[in-house]
Design a protein around this motif. Structure first.
Motif, PDB file in Angstrom:
ATOM      1  N   SER A  12       0.731  -1.338  -0.217  1.00  0.00           N
ATOM      2  CA  SER A  12       0.548  -0.238   0.132  1.00  0.00           C
ATOM      3  C   SER A  12       1.049   0.963   0.162  1.00  0.00           C
ATOM      4  O   SER A  12       0.306   2.511  -0.229  1.00  0.00           O
ATOM      5  CB  SER A  12      -1.037  -0.219   1.403  1.00  0.00           C
ATOM      6  N   GLY A  13       2.200   0.947   0.332  1.00  0.00           N
ATOM      7  CA  GLY A  13       2.737   2.153   0.504  1.00  0.00           C
ATOM      8  C   GLY A  13       2.963   2.680   1.909  1.00  0.00           C
ATOM      9  O   GLY A  13       3.672   4.048   2.317  1.00  0.00           O
ATOM     10  N   GLU A  14       2.436   2.546   2.956  1.00  0.00           N
ATOM     11  CA  GLU A  14       2.686   2.802   4.628  1.00  0.00           C
ATOM     12  C   GLU A  14       3.270   1.210   5.261  1.00  0.00           C
ATOM     13  O   GLU A  14       1.858   0.711   4.470  1.00  0.00           O
ATOM     14  CB  GLU A  14       2.132   3.637   4.726  1.00  0.00           C
ATOM     15  N   TYR A  15       3.308   1.449   5.630  1.00  0.00           N
ATOM     16  CA  TYR A  15       3.422   0.242   7.614  1.00  0.00           C
ATOM     17  C   TYR A  15       1.826   0.787   8.157  1.00  0.00           C
ATOM     18  O   TYR A  15       1.996   1.801   8.319  1.00  0.00           O
ATOM     19  CB  TYR A  15       4.570   0.117   7.953  1.00  0.00           C
ATOM     20  N   THR A  16       1.021  -0.197   8.323  1.00  0.00           N
ATOM     21  CA  THR A  16       0.176  -0.274   9.211  1.00  0.00           C
ATOM     22  C   THR A  16      -0.739  -1.433   9.416  1.00  0.00           C
ATOM     23  O   THR A  16       0.004  -2.434   9.499  1.00  0.00           O
ATOM     24  CB  THR A  16      -1.271   0.809   7.834  1.00  0.00           C
ATOM     25  N   LEU A  17      -1.757  -1.567  10.295  1.00  0.00           N
ATOM     26  CA  LEU A  17      -1.990  -2.612  11.488  1.00  0.00           C
ATOM     27  C   LEU A  17      -2.302  -3.449   9.970  1.00  0.00           C
ATOM     28  O   LEU A  17      -2.269  -5.158  10.959  1.00  0.00           O
ATOM     29  CB  LEU A  17      -2.579  -1.872  12.003  1.00  0.00           C
ATOM     30  N   VAL A  18      -3.159  -3.228   9.054  1.00  0.00           N
ATOM     31  CA  VAL A  18      -3.607  -4.337   7.945  1.00  0.00           C
ATOM     32  C   VAL A  18      -2.373  -5.435   7.901  1.00  0.00           C
ATOM     33  O   VAL A  18      -1.856  -6.706   7.549  1.00  0.00           O
ATOM     34  CB  VAL A  18      -3.560  -3.759   6.708  1.00  0.00           C
ATOM     35  N   ASP A  19      -0.377  -4.604   7.535  1.00  0.00           N
ATOM     36  CA  ASP A  19       0.615  -5.038   7.124  1.00  0.00           C
ATOM     37  C   ASP A  19       0.804  -6.200   8.518  1.00  0.00           C
ATOM     38  O   ASP A  19       1.276  -7.262   8.183  1.00  0.00           O
ATOM     39  CB  ASP A  19       1.297  -4.143   6.996  1.00  0.00           C
ATOM     40  N   LEU A  20       0.939  -5.689   9.572  1.00  0.00           N
ATOM     41  CA  LEU A  20       1.179  -6.309  10.615  1.00  0.00           C
ATOM     42  C   LEU A  20      -0.009  -7.894  11.191  1.00  0.00           C
ATOM     43  O   LEU A  20       0.287  -8.920  10.783  1.00  0.00           O
ATOM     44  CB  LEU A  20       0.152  -5.556  11.884  1.00  0.00           C
ATOM     45  N   ALA A  21      -1.361  -7.562  10.460  1.00  0.00           N
ATOM     46  CA  ALA A  21      -2.529  -8.472  10.138  1.00  0.00           C
ATOM     47  C   ALA A  21      -2.150  -9.573   9.071  1.00  0.00           C
ATOM     48  O   ALA A  21      -2.199 -10.696   9.478  1.00  0.00           O
ATOM     49  CB  ALA A  21      -4.071  -7.768   9.997  1.00  0.00           C
TER      50      ALA A  21
END
Length: 71
Positions: A12-21
């Motif tokens: 997506s271009g940035e690290y968020t909780l989605v990446d962790l999930a």
């Protein structure tokens, strides 16, 4: 195909909780068994999705200026 730079997990271009999930979903699995066309789950490039990848993602989330802090 060698990556010049590691992408966030869901590209997506940035690290968020989605990446962790997503990495949590793949946790304990060899990278060869993940969908590498959709996800870059092996953030530390050791061939497995493990604790090191989760720690890396959390640190990148904390470094993300677009990710709001709870403080």
């Amino acid at each position: 195909m060698e990556k010049s730079e590691v992408l966030d997990v869901n590209h997506s271009g940035e690290y968020t909780l989605v990446d962790l999930a997503v990495d949590g979903f793949y946790y304990g699995i060899a990278v060869a068994d993940t969908d590498t066309t959709k996800h870059s789950a092996d953030q530390v490039s050791d061939g497995n999705v493990n604790q090191d990848d989760l720690i890396y993602i959390v640190n990148r989330m904390l470094d993300n200026p677009n990710y709001p802090s709870n403080s």
